[in-house]
Design a protein around this motif. Structure first.
Motif, mmCIF file in Angstrom:
data_model
loop_
_atom_site.group_PDB
_atom_site.id
_atom_site.type_symbol
_atom_site.label_atom_id
_atom_site.label_comp_id
_atom_site.label_asym_id
_atom_site.label_seq_id
_atom_site.Cartn_x
_atom_site.Cartn_y
_atom_site.Cartn_z
ATOM 1 N N ASP A 254 0.837 -1.201 0.000
ATOM 2 C CA ASP A 254 0.000 0.000 0.000
ATOM 3 C C ASP A 254 0.875 1.256 0.000
ATOM 4 O O ASP A 254 0.672 2.166 -0.799
ATOM 5 N N THR A 255 1.852 1.291 0.893
ATOM 6 C CA THR A 255 2.681 2.494 1.002
ATOM 7 C C THR A 255 3.560 2.686 -0.221
ATOM 8 O O THR A 255 3.554 3.752 -0.845
ATOM 9 N N VAL A 259 3.386 5.513 -3.468
ATOM 10 C CA VAL A 259 4.460 6.453 -3.759
ATOM 11 C C VAL A 259 5.055 6.217 -5.148
ATOM 12 O O VAL A 259 5.262 7.155 -5.913
ATOM 13 N N SER A 279 -2.397 6.935 -8.837
ATOM 14 C CA SER A 279 -3.113 6.917 -7.559
ATOM 15 C C SER A 279 -4.248 5.901 -7.595
ATOM 16 O O SER A 279 -4.508 5.205 -6.624
ATOM 17 N N SER A 280 -4.943 5.827 -8.739
ATOM 18 C CA SER A 280 -6.050 4.872 -8.817
ATOM 19 C C SER A 280 -5.522 3.453 -8.712
ATOM 20 O O SER A 280 -6.062 2.629 -7.973
ATOM 21 N N ALA A 282 -2.768 2.513 -7.349
ATOM 22 C CA ALA A 282 -2.198 2.287 -6.028
ATOM 23 C C ALA A 282 -3.293 1.894 -5.038
ATOM 24 O O ALA A 282 -3.083 1.033 -4.180
ATOM 25 N N SER A 283 -4.482 2.506 -5.169
ATOM 26 C CA SER A 283 -5.538 2.130 -4.216
ATOM 27 C C SER A 283 -6.053 0.724 -4.501
ATOM 28 O O SER A 283 -6.668 0.095 -3.654
ATOM 29 N N ASN B 166 -8.525 12.259 -3.463
ATOM 30 C CA ASN B 166 -8.877 11.985 -4.851
ATOM 31 C C ASN B 166 -10.396 11.847 -4.992
ATOM 32 O O ASN B 166 -10.926 10.751 -5.065
ATOM 33 N N LYS B 192 -5.855 9.073 -0.944
ATOM 34 C CA LYS B 192 -7.110 8.337 -0.898
ATOM 35 C C LYS B 192 -8.116 9.059 -0.002
ATOM 36 O O LYS B 192 -7.749 9.594 1.033
ATOM 37 N N GLN B 204 7.514 12.574 0.987
ATOM 38 C CA GLN B 204 7.665 13.195 -0.336
ATOM 39 C C GLN B 204 7.790 14.705 -0.235
ATOM 40 O O GLN B 204 8.541 15.322 -0.980
#
Lengths: 306, 381
Positions: A254-255, A259, A279-280, A282-283, B166, B192, B204
């Protein structure tokens, strides 16, 4: 991407995973020993956090707050087991899901009734606040290091409890054959209450530890609960070792996914599209991981044969 | 003799009008807001502010029906249907979240009811999707973020790291900030929705070489971010909209928020008689300091009362004109609607301070003066 940033993200992933383990361990024990799906496990996490916040607010001591969190969650767990859960062992999973879902609602609104709708304050103790510099020039918050160490200690303790003690033998026996250990004269209902309280206490501890760096509010347990279910499915239902490995896998995926995936896409796409897609993805990463593990090993990494 | 007769007949007519008024001029208000679940603090503040204004007006001809949407769009739609069709309300209000507002407002206004938004201001309802019966008393969603961008310019920041969840309002937030911020971006992140651990993002930020951080993380997300940020040793200045710094959550953040600059259209120290009386009476009534949400609820109710005084709600055109005129004493001082029925107002930069045991905000200055919104031009009414 420098080494320092990478190392910091790995530590973040580890810390997240270790906290997930505290949740997942209880959940997997309860499912393994009693065959019960407990959706209200997230509420026990919340109870731990609220108890810690209340006690820390009244006494100013973080240690007392942790003890209160353990005690409150264990007591709530034992109470719930005796009053509600005990009637559900021989019911099918749908009934258990319904009943424990009702418990979530009862606990959430009950907590709001007692503590109000606004988030509570719970902070890191003074001695553990601020960053420390690790070898290699990595600046990392001391509290998060403490979380990693505390979580690992609990994992070791739990491992010893299960492999070395009489209670542990009973728990393992309960996982393998419930009727048989009852026939051998073990007080099975006492064992069940004990396991439930132990699982609840671990969830409460996680809630209190994490509550200090997040927000203590009603409904805080449910997002963690979903991840904890992913963990025990990956690790294999009923396996403490599986829960530990699964937690670390989920935490790191997840982490690091969050990133590095956007950065990876930036190599081949324009930045804003890469950020969006990254991002999508990654989730989704942990669910993709779960899918892959289940294709490879349908019972999870350390699951017993189905 | 003649004058007496005239006076008598006027009195009789007036008396008749009054009884007729009492019989039918009752205004029924439907309030759908979030009173349970994660975001309940906001809905409760809006409700309490609204009901305080109704109580202070002493009017008995305004009836308010309150329902809890549990922050679920489907529940909100159901409640709205019930209020319009079986409760027969004249005016609706109360929704906190933009996604719920989008599910409810268009159908309510299409059925000829008035909707007064005490909070949510999605861009879709400010531009092409504007409606003559929809009035937003709070702000258009982008406003506070635009003000944060303007503040960052005036503070001399040249390289911001920006982050938001998001989802649509998160994207509006970053767009709003970028619309006014003139410097470069050191990084732009979508987290998220509902995320509670920001260690990865903070790492970051640390590595990005930014000179400032802008974030929009409402509710619990903001509490988590601020606590973790304060503990991380990164000491870049932070700006954000008021949503992460309202009275309800500042106490949960504690010292981690001290000194942070945030933007808001309201604060308890805005210097006017209405606001002073509002802050005092809210505290006396509910035993806590009001938040910006409470002020929005209070203003919404006073706008409604000002319109009820001038026009009968059954005469939609007159009632609409009375709402548009916005002749009420706002807690924000001067208040006016633009052509798209969204406020034109000052947006302030505030700083988090500590007063005794209580964390609260103090106004630093005006970030944007008489600010409207970027979508008003698209609205054709």
């Amino acid at each position: 991407m420098t080494f320092v940033l990478f190392a910091e993200q790995v530590l973040n992933g580890l810390q997240f995973g270790i906290m997930l383990f505290l949740m997942a361990a209880g959940l997997t024990l309860i499912f393994g020993v009693m065959g019960l799906i407990n959706l209200a496990h997230g509420s026990l996490y919340m109870i731990g956090a609220f108890a810690a916040a209340a006690v820390a607010g009244a006494t100013g001591s973080f240690l007392l707050a942790l003890i209160a969190a353990l005690a409150a969650a264990a007591a709530a767990g034992a109470l719930v087991e005796i009053v509600v859960i005990r009637r559900l062992y021989d019911k099918d999973h749908l009934d258990q899901v319904l009943a424990t879902f009702a418990l979530i609602l009862i606990f959430s609104e009950g907590t709001r009734w007692v503590f109000g709708s606004f988030p509570l304050f719970l902070n890191i103790p003074e001695t553990l606040s601020g960053p420390v510099t690790l070898p290699g020039g990595i600046q990392y918050p001391l509290y998060r290091i403490t979380l990693i160490v505390a979580g690992l200690l609990v994992a070791v303790g739990l491992g010893l409890l299960i492999s070395r003690t009489r209670i542990g033998i009973q728990i393992r026996a309960g996982e393998n054959d419930r009727e048989m250990i009852a026939a051998l004269g073990i007080d099975i209902s006492r064992l069940y209450t004990l396991v439930f309280a132990l699982g609840a206490a671990l969830a409460g501890l996680a809630g209190a530890l994490v509550g200090a760096i997040q927000s203590v509010q009603v409904g805080m347990g449910e997002p963690v609960l979903i991840l904890a279910f992913v963990v025990i499915v990956i690790g294999g239902i009923g396996s403490i070792k599986g829960a530990l490995i699964g937690s670390l896998l989920v935490g790191l995926t997840d982490t690091l996914g969050g990133v590095f995936l956007p950065q990876l896409f930036k190599l081949v796409m324009e930045p804003s599209a890469a950020t969006n897609l990254g991002s999508s993805l990654a989730s989704m990463a942990i669910y993709i991981l779960m899918g892959a593990v289940l294709i490879w090993r349908p019972t999870g990494l350390f699951g017993a044969r189905a | 003799m003649k004058t007496t007769l005239k006076a008598l007949s006027t009195a009789a007519v007036a008396a008749l009008a009054m009884t007729a008024g009492a019989a039918q001029a009752e205004v029924k208000v439907g309030m759908i807001t979030t009173l349970s679940g994660g975001g309940a603090g906001l809905g409760i503040d809006v409700r309490d502010g609204f009901m305080l204004a109704i109580k202070q007006s002493g009017r008995t001809d305004i009836e308010v029906v309150i329902e809890d949407d549990q922050r679920k769009p489907d529940v909100a739609v159901q409640l709205a249907d019930k209020m319009v069709q079986s409760e027969k309300v004249d005016v609706m209000t109360g929704i906190i979240w933009s996604n719920l507002a989008m599910a409810v407002v268009p159908s309510v206004t299409a059925q000829g009811k008035f909707y007064l938004s005490p909070n949510a201001g999605p861009s879709a309802l400010a531009g092409r999707g504007c409606h003559e019966n929809y009035f937003n008393v709070a702000w258009q969603n982008d406003n506070l973020h635009e003000a944060a961008g303007a503040y960052a310019n005036s503070a001399g920041y040249g390289k911001s790291f920006i982050l938001a969840p998001n989802y649509p309002a998160g994207k509006d937030a970053l767009t709003g900030y970028k619309r006014f911020f003139e410097g470069d971006l050191a990084g732009e992140l979508y987290t998220k929705l509902g995320q509670t651990d920001y260690a990865a993002e903070i790492a970051q930020i640390r590595a990005s070489g930014a000179d400032s951080v802008f974030f929009f993380l409402p509710g619990g997300m903001g509490i988590a971010f601020l606590k973790q940020y304060a503990d991380s040793g990164v000491d870049l200045p932070v700006v954000g909209p008021a949503f992460s710094f309202d009275q309800g959550i500042l106490q949960a953040v504690g010292g981690a928020a001290l000194g942070v600059v945030n933007t808001s259209q309201w604060n308890k120290d805005i210097d006017n008689a209405t606001n002073a009386a509002f802050v005092d009476s809210f505290q006396a009534e509910y035993g806590r300091l009001p938040s910006l949400y409470a002020s929005q609820g209070f203003d919404t109710a006073n706008l409604l009362i000002s319109a009820v005084e001038k026009a009968d709600v059954s005469d939609a055109d007159a009632f609409r004109a009375a709402l548009k005129a916005a002749e009420f004493d706002s807690t924000r001082g001067d208040f006016a609607f633009g052509d798209n029925h969204h406020p034109i107002q000052n947006i302030y930069a505030r700083e988090v301070i500590q007063e005794g045991d209580v964390f609260t905000n103090k106004i630093l200055g005006v970030a944007l003066e008489n600010h409207s919104d970027a979508y008003a031009g698209d609205c054709k009414m």
